[in-house]
Structures are given as structure tokens and as C-alpha cells.
Design a protein around this motif. Sequence first.
Motif, PDB file in Angstrom:
ATOM      1  N   ARG A   6      48.512 -46.716  -5.470  1.00 47.49           N
ATOM      2  CA  ARG A   6      48.469 -47.335  -6.800  1.00 47.49           C
ATOM      3  C   ARG A   6      49.873 -47.443  -7.384  1.00 47.49           C
ATOM      4  O   ARG A   6      50.235 -48.471  -7.974  1.00 47.49           O
ATOM      5  N   GLY A   7      50.663 -46.381  -7.239  1.00 49.57           N
ATOM      6  CA  GLY A   7      52.030 -46.407  -7.751  1.00 49.57           C
ATOM      7  C   GLY A   7      52.888 -47.453  -7.064  1.00 49.57           C
ATOM      8  O   GLY A   7      53.655 -48.163  -7.717  1.00 49.57           O
ATOM      9  N   LEU A   8      52.747 -47.544  -5.749  1.00 53.54           N
ATOM     10  CA  LEU A   8      53.503 -48.534  -4.992  1.00 53.54           C
ATOM     11  C   LEU A   8      53.098 -49.952  -5.392  1.00 53.54           C
ATOM     12  O   LEU A   8      53.954 -50.809  -5.624  1.00 53.54           O
ATOM     13  N   HIS A   9      51.785 -50.182  -5.509  1.00 55.48           N
ATOM     14  CA  HIS A   9      51.314 -51.505  -5.942  1.00 55.48           C
ATOM     15  C   HIS A   9      51.832 -51.838  -7.336  1.00 55.48           C
ATOM     16  O   HIS A   9      52.275 -52.961  -7.594  1.00 55.48           O
ATOM     17  N   GLY A  10      51.771 -50.855  -8.221  1.00 53.88           N
ATOM     18  CA  GLY A  10      52.256 -51.082  -9.587  1.00 53.88           C
ATOM     19  C   GLY A  10      53.738 -51.407  -9.618  1.00 53.88           C
ATOM     20  O   GLY A  10      54.166 -52.340 -10.312  1.00 53.88           O
ATOM     21  N   ALA A  11      54.522 -50.641  -8.882  1.00 59.03           N
ATOM     22  CA  ALA A  11      55.965 -50.883  -8.840  1.00 59.03           C
ATOM     23  C   ALA A  11      56.276 -52.259  -8.242  1.00 59.03           C
ATOM     24  O   ALA A  11      57.121 -52.990  -8.763  1.00 59.03           O
ATOM     25  N   LEU A  12      55.568 -52.608  -7.179  1.00 61.37           N
ATOM     26  CA  LEU A  12      55.806 -53.916  -6.559  1.00 61.37           C
ATOM     27  C   LEU A  12      55.389 -55.057  -7.480  1.00 61.37           C
ATOM     28  O   LEU A  12      56.041 -56.108  -7.513  1.00 61.37           O
ATOM     29  N   ARG A  13      54.306 -54.864  -8.219  1.00 55.18           N
ATOM     30  CA  ARG A  13      53.890 -55.893  -9.177  1.00 55.18           C
ATOM     31  C   ARG A  13      54.951 -56.093 -10.253  1.00 55.18           C
ATOM     32  O   ARG A  13      55.256 -57.229 -10.631  1.00 55.18           O
ATOM     33  N   VAL A  14      55.504 -54.984 -10.767  1.00 53.27           N
ATOM     34  CA  VAL A  14      56.555 -55.078 -11.786  1.00 53.27           C
ATOM     35  C   VAL A  14      57.769 -55.812 -11.217  1.00 53.27           C
ATOM     36  O   VAL A  14      58.340 -56.694 -11.873  1.00 53.27           O
ATOM     37  N   ILE A  15      58.156 -55.474  -9.995  1.00 58.78           N
ATOM     38  CA  ILE A  15      59.290 -56.149  -9.352  1.00 58.78           C
ATOM     39  C   ILE A  15      58.994 -57.632  -9.187  1.00 58.78           C
ATOM     40  O   ILE A  15      59.851 -58.481  -9.465  1.00 58.78           O
ATOM     41  N   CYS A  16      57.786 -57.950  -8.752  1.00 58.29           N
ATOM     42  CA  CYS A  16      57.406 -59.352  -8.546  1.00 58.29           C
ATOM     43  C   CYS A  16      57.430 -60.140  -9.857  1.00 58.29           C
ATOM     44  O   CYS A  16      57.926 -61.263  -9.908  1.00 58.29           O
ATOM     45  N   VAL A  17      56.877 -59.561 -10.904  1.00 55.47           N
ATOM     46  CA  VAL A  17      56.867 -60.230 -12.214  1.00 55.47           C
ATOM     47  C   VAL A  17      58.294 -60.432 -12.709  1.00 55.47           C
ATOM     48  O   VAL A  17      58.644 -61.505 -13.207  1.00 55.47           O
ATOM     49  N   ALA A  18      59.134 -59.406 -12.554  1.00 57.74           N
ATOM     50  CA  ALA A  18      60.526 -59.527 -12.992  1.00 57.74           C
ATOM     51  C   ALA A  18      61.259 -60.607 -12.197  1.00 57.74           C
ATOM     52  O   ALA A  18      61.999 -61.416 -12.771  1.00 57.74           O
ATOM     53  N   LEU A  19      61.044 -60.630 -10.886  1.00 54.50           N
ATOM     54  CA  LEU A  19      61.689 -61.659 -10.062  1.00 54.50           C
ATOM     55  C   LEU A  19      61.182 -63.056 -10.416  1.00 54.50           C
ATOM     56  O   LEU A  19      61.955 -64.017 -10.439  1.00 54.50           O
ATOM     57  N   PHE A  20      59.887 -63.161 -10.690  1.00 56.27           N
ATOM     58  CA  PHE A  20      59.338 -64.468 -11.053  1.00 56.27           C
ATOM     59  C   PHE A  20      59.893 -64.919 -12.404  1.00 56.27           C
ATOM     60  O   PHE A  20      60.238 -66.095 -12.581  1.00 56.27           O
ATOM     61  N   ALA A  21      59.993 -63.993 -13.356  1.00 53.30           N
ATOM     62  CA  ALA A  21      60.576 -64.340 -14.657  1.00 53.30           C
ATOM     63  C   ALA A  21      62.027 -64.777 -14.481  1.00 53.30           C
ATOM     64  O   ALA A  21      62.467 -65.763 -15.089  1.00 53.30           O
ATOM     65  N   PHE A  50      67.038 -67.574  -3.506  1.00 54.35           N
ATOM     66  CA  PHE A  50      66.859 -66.211  -3.023  1.00 54.35           C
ATOM     67  C   PHE A  50      65.841 -65.434  -3.846  1.00 54.35           C
ATOM     68  O   PHE A  50      65.104 -64.610  -3.308  1.00 54.35           O
ATOM     69  N   ALA A  51      65.758 -65.687  -5.145  1.00 47.85           N
ATOM     70  CA  ALA A  51      64.716 -65.045  -5.962  1.00 47.85           C
ATOM     71  C   ALA A  51      63.346 -65.483  -5.476  1.00 47.85           C
ATOM     72  O   ALA A  51      62.408 -64.673  -5.401  1.00 47.85           O
ATOM     73  N   PHE A  52      63.209 -66.759  -5.115  1.00 49.00           N
ATOM     74  CA  PHE A  52      61.931 -67.267  -4.603  1.00 49.00           C
ATOM     75  C   PHE A  52      61.560 -66.596  -3.285  1.00 49.00           C
ATOM     76  O   PHE A  52      60.403 -66.217  -3.072  1.00 49.00           O
ATOM     77  N   VAL A  53      62.525 -66.436  -2.406  1.00 49.12           N
ATOM     78  CA  VAL A  53      62.263 -65.763  -1.120  1.00 49.12           C
ATOM     79  C   VAL A  53      61.810 -64.334  -1.358  1.00 49.12           C
ATOM     80  O   VAL A  53      60.812 -63.876  -0.788  1.00 49.12           O
ATOM     81  N   TRP A  54      62.538 -63.608  -2.199  1.00 49.70           N
ATOM     82  CA  TRP A  54      62.178 -62.210  -2.465  1.00 49.70           C
ATOM     83  C   TRP A  54      60.799 -62.105  -3.116  1.00 49.70           C
ATOM     84  O   TRP A  54      59.980 -61.278  -2.720  1.00 49.70           O
ATOM     85  N   VAL A  55      60.528 -62.928  -4.125  1.00 47.76           N
ATOM     86  CA  VAL A  55      59.232 -62.844  -4.806  1.00 47.76           C
ATOM     87  C   VAL A  55      58.099 -63.221  -3.855  1.00 47.76           C
ATOM     88  O   VAL A  55      57.019 -62.616  -3.894  1.00 47.76           O
TER      89      VAL A  55
END
Length: 172
Positions: A6-21, A50-55
Motif C-alpha cells: 500500500r505504501g509503495l502504491h501510494g508513493a508511486l501514485r504521488v510521483i505519477c501525479v506530480a510528474l503528470f502535473a 522525458f516526463a512523459f516517459v517516466w510517468v
Amino acid sequence: MTAFSRGLHGALRVICVALFALLVVLVVWQVFTRLVLNDPAPWTEESARFAFVWVSLIGIAIAVGEKADVVMDFLVAKLPRSLQRGADLVAYLASIAFILYVLVYGGLQQSERAWAQTNPVLPFTQGQLYLALPVSGILLTLFLVMHIVRLFGRDYTGHTHDDTMDEEAAGI
């Protein structure tokens, strides 16, 4: 799902949202500087790429971790439960082999080759930007290994595979 998962999923979601923003801001800035100021910022296009690739790669890892990826199991669903688990295991192991070879090993080699190659518009080397491949490969492998552990035996909460499947079907 475990606290770690759950923690890993949450952290990855936050990273994904930040990268998408960040991606949205970069594209809007690129359009603004190009169309309004008539002087496009050269770094925004490269940064957005590169942001698109990472996200995208982190998003794929999230989807695999949540088992939200595309699965065509119409043939496997017709097999007895024990053979279904075997088919799932073969699919997971084949995926892990591909991921480890292409994304992790190949990504590390590509990153190493380009590590000293400077990027003309960004403060990163090309090798640093290519780290998206092995990072996503490691995340994908981790999630697939967790699926294998849950597939055969007890998951991290002490439930057997069948208990976990019943809870997932009930939406618990």
C-alpha cells in the motif's frame, strides 16, 4: 495488500501525479512561449518528453501492481484452478525474464553508455534520464514477485490464496 505494498502504491501514485502535473505545466509553457511570446523555450519539449516517459513507465508499474493491466485469460479461465495457477506462474516468470533482460539489464547498459553524454538543454545527462527503464523494470519485477508469492500460499496478511481471491471477489 500489505502495508509495504500500500505504501509503495501510494508513493508511486504521488510521483505519477506530480510528474503528470509537471508534464501539463511544461506543455502549457511550451505552447505559451511558442504562440504568445513567439520565442519557444527549447528545454520544455525535451523536459516534457522525458516526463512523459517516466510517468508512463511508472504508471505501467502501478497498473501491474494493482493487477489492472490487460490480461487475456479466456483460455486460462477454462482450465482447472491448479492449472490456472501454473499458467499464471508461467506468465509471471516469462514477464519477469523479459523485464529483467530488456528493461533492467538493457536499460542499465543504455544508461551506462549515455551517462557522460550531456543534454544540450537540460541539466541532466542522457544516462540519468534513461534510468527510467531500469527503475520501472525493478518496480515491475517487485510487483510480479509479490503476485507470485500471493499466487502460491499465504499472502502477507496470513490468508491463503483462496481466501484472498474470495476477499478480492467480494470487494474487501
